[in-house]
Design a protein around this motif. Structure first.
Motif, PDB file in Angstrom:
ATOM      1  N   ALA A 148      35.201  15.864  -3.366  1.00  0.00           N
ATOM      2  CA  ALA A 148      34.228  16.739  -2.702  1.00  0.00           C
ATOM      3  C   ALA A 148      34.180  16.448  -1.211  1.00  0.00           C
ATOM      4  N   LEU A 149      34.224  15.172  -0.845  1.00  0.00           N
ATOM      5  CA  LEU A 149      34.234  14.805   0.571  1.00  0.00           C
ATOM      6  C   LEU A 149      35.502  15.299   1.256  1.00  0.00           C
ATOM      7  N   LEU A 150      36.619  15.253   0.538  1.00  0.00           N
ATOM      8  CA  LEU A 150      37.885  15.719   1.108  1.00  0.00           C
ATOM      9  C   LEU A 150      37.836  17.219   1.377  1.00  0.00           C
ATOM     10  N   VAL A 151      37.355  17.987   0.401  1.00  0.00           N
ATOM     11  CA  VAL A 151      37.275  19.440   0.572  1.00  0.00           C
ATOM     12  C   VAL A 151      36.298  19.803   1.685  1.00  0.00           C
ATOM     13  N   ALA A 152      35.112  19.162   1.668  1.00  0.00           N
ATOM     14  CA  ALA A 152      34.111  19.444   2.695  1.00  0.00           C
ATOM     15  C   ALA A 152      34.608  19.022   4.074  1.00  0.00           C
ATOM     16  N   GLY A 153      35.270  17.874   4.157  1.00  0.00           N
ATOM     17  CA  GLY A 153      35.786  17.409   5.436  1.00  0.00           C
ATOM     18  C   GLY A 153      36.864  18.326   5.993  1.00  0.00           C
ATOM     19  N   LEU A 154      37.741  18.830   5.118  1.00  0.00           N
ATOM     20  CA  LEU A 154      38.769  19.763   5.569  1.00  0.00           C
ATOM     21  C   LEU A 154      38.148  21.067   6.052  1.00  0.00           C
ATOM     22  N   MET A 155      37.097  21.512   5.361  1.00  0.00           N
ATOM     23  CA  MET A 155      36.449  22.759   5.767  1.00  0.00           C
ATOM     24  C   MET A 155      35.807  22.625   7.145  1.00  0.00           C
ATOM     25  N   LEU A 156      35.058  21.552   7.355  1.00  0.00           N
ATOM     26  CA  LEU A 156      34.370  21.366   8.634  1.00  0.00           C
ATOM     27  C   LEU A 156      35.353  21.010   9.746  1.00  0.00           C
ATOM     28  N   GLY A 157      36.402  20.280   9.402  1.00  0.00           N
ATOM     29  CA  GLY A 157      37.426  19.978  10.394  1.00  0.00           C
ATOM     30  C   GLY A 157      38.196  21.213  10.819  1.00  0.00           C
ATOM     31  N   SER A 158      38.491  22.108   9.863  1.00  0.00           N
ATOM     32  CA  SER A 158      39.192  23.346  10.204  1.00  0.00           C
ATOM     33  C   SER A 158      38.318  24.250  11.059  1.00  0.00           C
ATOM     34  N   LEU A 159      37.003  24.185  10.867  1.00  0.00           N
ATOM     35  CA  LEU A 159      36.099  24.941  11.734  1.00  0.00           C
ATOM     36  C   LEU A 159      36.201  24.432  13.171  1.00  0.00           C
ATOM     37  N   GLY A 160      36.162  23.124  13.336  1.00  0.00           N
ATOM     38  CA  GLY A 160      36.310  22.553  14.669  1.00  0.00           C
ATOM     39  C   GLY A 160      37.667  22.866  15.264  1.00  0.00           C
ATOM     40  N   LEU A 161      38.699  22.862  14.421  1.00  0.00           N
ATOM     41  CA  LEU A 161      40.041  23.195  14.884  1.00  0.00           C
ATOM     42  C   LEU A 161      40.099  24.632  15.391  1.00  0.00           C
ATOM     43  N   PHE A 213      28.127  25.359   5.325  1.00  0.00           N
ATOM     44  CA  PHE A 213      27.717  23.960   5.290  1.00  0.00           C
ATOM     45  C   PHE A 213      26.802  23.688   4.097  1.00  0.00           C
ATOM     46  N   THR A 214      25.980  24.665   3.726  1.00  0.00           N
ATOM     47  CA  THR A 214      25.125  24.517   2.537  1.00  0.00           C
ATOM     48  C   THR A 214      25.964  24.255   1.302  1.00  0.00           C
ATOM     49  N   HIS A 215      27.026  25.012   1.132  1.00  0.00           N
ATOM     50  CA  HIS A 215      27.872  24.854  -0.055  1.00  0.00           C
ATOM     51  C   HIS A 215      28.627  23.526  -0.019  1.00  0.00           C
ATOM     52  N   ALA A 216      29.008  23.074   1.172  1.00  0.00           N
ATOM     53  CA  ALA A 216      29.655  21.766   1.280  1.00  0.00           C
ATOM     54  C   ALA A 216      28.691  20.655   0.871  1.00  0.00           C
ATOM     55  N   VAL A 217      27.438  20.763   1.309  1.00  0.00           N
ATOM     56  CA  VAL A 217      26.432  19.758   0.964  1.00  0.00           C
ATOM     57  C   VAL A 217      26.164  19.761  -0.538  1.00  0.00           C
ATOM     58  N   GLU A 218      26.026  20.952  -1.129  1.00  0.00           N
ATOM     59  CA  GLU A 218      25.756  21.028  -2.569  1.00  0.00           C
ATOM     60  C   GLU A 218      26.939  20.514  -3.382  1.00  0.00           C
ATOM     61  N   LEU A 219      28.155  20.740  -2.892  1.00  0.00           N
ATOM     62  CA  LEU A 219      29.334  20.201  -3.567  1.00  0.00           C
ATOM     63  C   LEU A 219      29.272  18.682  -3.591  1.00  0.00           C
ATOM     64  N   GLY A 226      28.146  13.209 -10.709  1.00  0.00           N
ATOM     65  CA  GLY A 226      29.158  13.436 -11.724  1.00  0.00           C
ATOM     66  C   GLY A 226      29.260  14.855 -12.219  1.00  0.00           C
ATOM     67  N   GLN A 227      28.827  15.831 -11.427  1.00  0.00           N
ATOM     68  CA  GLN A 227      28.872  17.228 -11.845  1.00  0.00           C
ATOM     69  C   GLN A 227      29.674  18.041 -10.841  1.00  0.00           C
ATOM     70  N   LEU A 228      30.274  19.120 -11.358  1.00  0.00           N
ATOM     71  CA  LEU A 228      31.062  20.011 -10.512  1.00  0.00           C
ATOM     72  C   LEU A 228      30.295  21.306 -10.309  1.00  0.00           C
ATOM     73  N   ASN A 229      30.031  21.621  -9.066  1.00  0.00           N
ATOM     74  CA  ASN A 229      29.362  22.874  -8.708  1.00  0.00           C
ATOM     75  C   ASN A 229      30.449  23.883  -8.354  1.00  0.00           C
ATOM     76  N   LEU A 230      30.853  24.694  -9.330  1.00  0.00           N
ATOM     77  CA  LEU A 230      31.967  25.617  -9.127  1.00  0.00           C
ATOM     78  C   LEU A 230      31.704  26.652  -8.036  1.00  0.00           C
ATOM     79  N   PRO A 231      30.499  27.284  -7.991  1.00  0.00           N
ATOM     80  CA  PRO A 231      30.269  28.230  -6.881  1.00  0.00           C
ATOM     81  C   PRO A 231      30.386  27.574  -5.510  1.00  0.00           C
ATOM     82  N   ALA A 232      29.836  26.361  -5.369  1.00  0.00           N
ATOM     83  CA  ALA A 232      29.935  25.662  -4.083  1.00  0.00           C
ATOM     84  C   ALA A 232      31.387  25.340  -3.749  1.00  0.00           C
ATOM     85  N   LEU A 233      32.158  24.919  -4.755  1.00  0.00           N
ATOM     86  CA  LEU A 233      33.573  24.624  -4.533  1.00  0.00           C
ATOM     87  C   LEU A 233      34.323  25.872  -4.092  1.00  0.00           C
TER      88      LEU A 233
END
Length: 262
Positions: A148-161, A213-219, A226-233
């Protein structure tokens, strides 16, 4: 092998830059720790929290905001890494990187992956400190939160990029960061749940609901338990694809947007 050599070289360069800028590591931790240790104590009495997924019982406000503060670290570091891209472009080193005989998308992805790895290291340091403060999560949550941290980090990093591809000067990018970071952070579920926002303004709640960012936080929040939030993902991956496509378009030399001056 050439691709892997380039990836290793970019990761090593980012790691050395990080090691030589120890104040950057401390600054990344000071912001969330101030919220956790100072502001959360004041908001605890003012904000009542009901039982909401993924929590099975009532929780303290400090427990609630930890995933949001993890997202804060990823957000600020993603922007900080992109700030270094603008600096590299002004100094000319970005020109050398992008003229390497490799696909442009791979070079940018390597830069993004290196910055995300450093951000994840800082997040785990913050989780360790919060654990010492008494905010515990299920043991397996610390492992399951890594994707989850990897996906969220890539999303926020790509925004900065993407933002860095449209800004030519270092001073201008610092101003743009303020117009992006603070609205994304405060108009999200990082500090208060969406149902709490709806009590004051349904429109504000809707704005928070469409904030990537809301969906990244919820992910991150669900993964820590230990749960997967599919909509957030799904929404986080979609935002990552959109921001990455925008960054590749912005760094296209045919458009001249990332061409350094002089």
């Amino acid at each position: 092998m050439t691709w892997l050599v380039a990836l290793r070289a970019i990761v090593q360069r980012e790691a050395l830059r990080f090691l030589h800028q120890r104040e950057r590591f401390l600054a990344a931790l000071v912001r969330p720790l101030v919220w956790l240790l100072v502001f959360a104590a004041g908001f605890r009495a003012a904000l009542g929290l009901s039982i909401i997924p993924p929590y099975q019982t009532y929780i303290t406000y400090e427990t609630y905001i930890v995933p949001g503060l993890c997202g804060m670290i990823l957000l600020f570091n993603g922007m900080q890494s992109s700030l270094s891209l603008v600096y590299d472009r002004e100094m000319g080193s970005m020109r050398l990187l992008l003229t390497a005989p490799l696909p442009r998308w791979w070079l940018l992805f390597s830069k993004l992956l290196a910055a995300t790895a450093i951000s994840i290291l800082q997040v785990y340091t913050f989780l360790l400190i919060s654990g010492l403060y008494g905010i515990d999560h299920p043991p397996w949550g610390y492992v399951l939160v890594l994707p989850a941290l990897l996906v969220a980090g890539l999303m926020l990093g790509s925004l900065g990029l993407a933002l860095s591809s449209f800004v030519q000067q270092l001073e201008n990018f610092a101003g743009v960061m303020n117009f992006v970071i603070f609205p994304m952070f405060f108009l999200s579920s990082a500090l208060y749940p969406l149902w709490k926002m709806a009590e004051s303004s349904p429109l504000l709640r809707d704005i928070c609901a469409v904030n990537p960012f809301t969906h990244a936080v919820e992910l991150i929040r669900f993964a820590l338990h230990g749960q997967l939030n599919l909509p957030a993902l799904g929404w986080t991956l979609l935002a990552t694809a959109a921001f990455t496509a925008l960054a590749l378009w912005g760094y296209d030399p045919a458009r001249g947007m990332s061409r350094p001056k002089g």
